[in-house]
Motif scaffolding. Structure first.
Motif, mmCIF file in Angstrom:
data_model
loop_
_atom_site.group_PDB
_atom_site.id
_atom_site.type_symbol
_atom_site.label_atom_id
_atom_site.label_comp_id
_atom_site.label_asym_id
_atom_site.label_seq_id
_atom_site.Cartn_x
_atom_site.Cartn_y
_atom_site.Cartn_z
ATOM 1 N N SER A 1 -9.625 11.047 61.896
ATOM 2 C CA SER A 1 -10.614 11.350 63.122
ATOM 3 C C SER A 1 -10.777 12.838 63.245
ATOM 4 O O SER A 1 -9.972 13.644 62.803
ATOM 5 C CB SER A 1 -9.990 10.839 64.414
ATOM 6 O OG SER A 1 -9.938 9.235 64.164
ATOM 7 N N TYR B 1 -12.667 15.143 66.272
ATOM 8 C CA TYR B 1 -13.321 15.235 67.758
ATOM 9 C C TYR B 1 -13.623 16.800 68.107
ATOM 10 O O TYR B 1 -12.951 17.761 67.707
ATOM 11 C CB TYR B 1 -12.291 14.866 68.783
ATOM 12 C CG TYR B 1 -11.722 13.539 68.439
ATOM 13 C CD1 TYR B 1 -12.350 12.520 69.151
ATOM 14 C CD2 TYR B 1 -10.534 13.290 67.743
ATOM 15 C CE1 TYR B 1 -11.748 11.022 69.181
ATOM 16 C CE2 TYR B 1 -10.076 11.835 67.557
ATOM 17 C CZ TYR B 1 -10.700 10.948 68.206
ATOM 18 O OH TYR B 1 -10.272 9.635 67.998
ATOM 19 N N ILE C 1 -14.122 18.664 71.425
ATOM 20 C CA ILE C 1 -14.031 18.542 72.998
ATOM 21 C C ILE C 1 -14.726 19.825 73.747
ATOM 22 O O ILE C 1 -14.149 20.936 73.504
ATOM 23 C CB ILE C 1 -12.555 18.511 73.347
ATOM 24 C CG1 ILE C 1 -11.674 17.672 72.784
ATOM 25 C CG2 ILE C 1 -12.345 18.099 74.892
ATOM 26 C CD1 ILE C 1 -10.175 17.569 72.985
ATOM 27 N N PHE D 1 -18.454 14.910 63.910
ATOM 28 C CA PHE D 1 -17.400 14.772 64.928
ATOM 29 C C PHE D 1 -17.680 14.028 66.045
ATOM 30 O O PHE D 1 -18.963 13.790 66.234
ATOM 31 C CB PHE D 1 -17.056 16.152 65.508
ATOM 32 C CG PHE D 1 -16.491 17.247 64.519
ATOM 33 C CD1 PHE D 1 -15.067 17.676 64.884
ATOM 34 C CD2 PHE D 1 -16.792 17.673 63.442
ATOM 35 C CE1 PHE D 1 -14.282 18.229 63.932
ATOM 36 C CE2 PHE D 1 -16.109 18.304 62.505
ATOM 37 C CZ PHE D 1 -14.694 18.782 62.973
ATOM 38 N N SER D 2 -16.885 13.304 66.468
ATOM 39 C CA SER D 2 -16.782 12.504 67.810
ATOM 40 C C SER D 2 -16.824 13.596 69.038
ATOM 41 O O SER D 2 -15.898 14.383 68.884
ATOM 42 C CB SER D 2 -15.513 11.485 68.099
ATOM 43 O OG SER D 2 -15.915 10.495 67.054
ATOM 44 N N ILE E 1 -16.637 14.858 72.482
ATOM 45 C CA ILE E 1 -16.130 14.446 74.019
ATOM 46 C C ILE E 1 -16.289 15.491 74.961
ATOM 47 O O ILE E 1 -16.104 16.772 74.816
ATOM 48 C CB ILE E 1 -14.707 14.435 73.935
ATOM 49 C CG1 ILE E 1 -14.224 13.205 73.171
ATOM 50 C CG2 ILE E 1 -13.855 14.043 75.170
ATOM 51 C CD1 ILE E 1 -12.588 12.771 72.701
ATOM 52 N N ILE F 1 -6.538 11.170 73.785
ATOM 53 C CA ILE F 1 -6.683 10.911 72.309
ATOM 54 C C ILE F 1 -5.298 10.883 71.550
ATOM 55 O O ILE F 1 -5.126 10.136 70.720
ATOM 56 C CB ILE F 1 -7.311 12.296 71.690
ATOM 57 C CG1 ILE F 1 -8.965 12.213 72.303
ATOM 58 C CG2 ILE F 1 -7.520 12.291 70.283
ATOM 59 C CD1 ILE F 1 -9.398 13.703 71.975
#
Length: 344
Positions: free
Chosen positions: A35, A37, A39, A55-56, A58, A72
């Motif tokens: 994964s 992320y 942030i 990217f995810s 957040i 996470i």
């Protein structure tokens, strides 16, 4: 690069850009085997959506950064967190230590990966070099004896931005005796006839740096200054001829240093021969007498010998090059022939 139970926390701006294309100053990346992320605070959300497609995202709202990081880590079953030891401040490190995973230094894991440039990166560096060169060339056409170092520097900076530079990285303009200052900054000193003028300039284009140095004669100069110029030019050409995949950086530096020594100027070459270039103005590999690096294809670096004599002046000539299998591609192409400027 990472194990199953590890995550990499990326906080350094250049490394965030390298992995995610995110150009904002805030936020952090968290990367695991499976994964990715980013942030960030709410003010960066739209920017992240546009730039960080893989990217995810957040967004920090009710929860703090550390709370999000903990959640996470628990969800991804992270046991070890690699952090950038040269970027994380001690106060933040103490907060990270309170979280339920082991902290490990990344040991420049990302910087080592960044050493080899891909074609897209090299293209951006080429464009950055073209902007820097063009800005120097155009500004020198406006040059007149009696201009101050600052006035010439301002011309170069303005022109580089007009040509597409995001900003300048650094700009050295030194003349006369001030040429003996390798990192001298421009002042209100007037540039006079009979002096040498050194311009060392790097700008940034789409995050990537350029670096070029040229030294010019302001009208006719002494035979001593001409000699120094020719020694540096020949030493620089020698250095360029030695750059290829598999070459030892310390040996290249030594060969150039020994050439300068033949003319009695070894005590006046006071810095390393060069350095890597990319998302930062100074990266690995470093070319000096202290470090040994083996060059690899598609590294980008500078070759920049100089001679600096207090009370007399100095000369530096520098090119940015791409390492190839049997030689190098020179990205900075302004002539290095001895040139007199400021003559009406």
């Amino acid at each position: 690069m990472l194990k199953e139970n590890q995550a990499l926390l990326v906080t350094k701006r250049e490394n965030k850009l390298y992995f995610s294309n995110f150009t904002g100053s805030g936020g952090a990346l968290l990367i695991t085997l499976k994964s990715r992320y980013i942030i960030i605070e709410g003010k960066y959300e739209n920017q992240a959506q546009e730039q960080c497609k893989e990217f995810s995202i957040i967004t920090l709202k009710e929860k703090s950064f550390l709370q999000c990081l903990r959640e996470i880590a628990e969800r991804e079953k992270i046991e070890e967190l690699l952090f950038e030891e040269d970027d994380v401040v001690y106060s933040f490190y103490k907060k990270l230590k309170k979280l339920p995973f082991k902290l490990l230094e990344s040991n420049k894991l990302i910087e080592d990966k960044r050493v080899i440039k891909n074609l897209n990166e090299i293209d951006k560096i080429k464009n950055s070099c073209k902007i820097a060169e063009k800005a120097i060339e155009i500004s020198l056409k406006k040059f007149k004896v009696g201009m101050t170092e600052i006035e010439l520097a301002n011309e170069i900076e303005l022109k580089s931005k007009q040509l597409g530079a995001e900003k300048i990285d650094f700009l050295i303009v030194v003349s006369g005796e001030r040429g003996a200052l390798p990192h001298g900054r421009p002042t209100d000193k007037k540039i006079k006839y009979g002096e040498l003028l050194t311009i060392d300039f790097g700008c940034i284009y789409k995050g990537y740096h350029s670096d070029i140095t040229r030294t010019y004669a302001v009208g006719e100069v002494s035979l001593k200054l001409k000699e120094i110029y020719n020694v540096v030019k020949e030493a620089q050409e020698l250095g360029l001829s030695l750059v290829k995949a598999g070459a030892n950086t310390k040996m290249i530096d030594n060969e150039v240093r020994m050439y300068i020594k033949k003319f009695g100027y070894e005590n006046y070459f006071v810095h390393g021969l060069g350095h890597g270039l990319g998302l930062e103005g100074h990266e690995n590999p470093i070319l000096n007498q202290r470090e040994i690096n083996i060059l690899k294809s598609e590294m980008v670096l500078t070759i920049e010998p100089g001679i600096y004599i207090p009370g007399v002046g100095g000369v530096r000539i520098e090119d940015t090059v791409v390492v190839k299998e049997y030689d190098c591609e020179i990205l900075t192409t302004i002539s290095k022939e001895f040139e007199e400027i400021g003559i009406c």
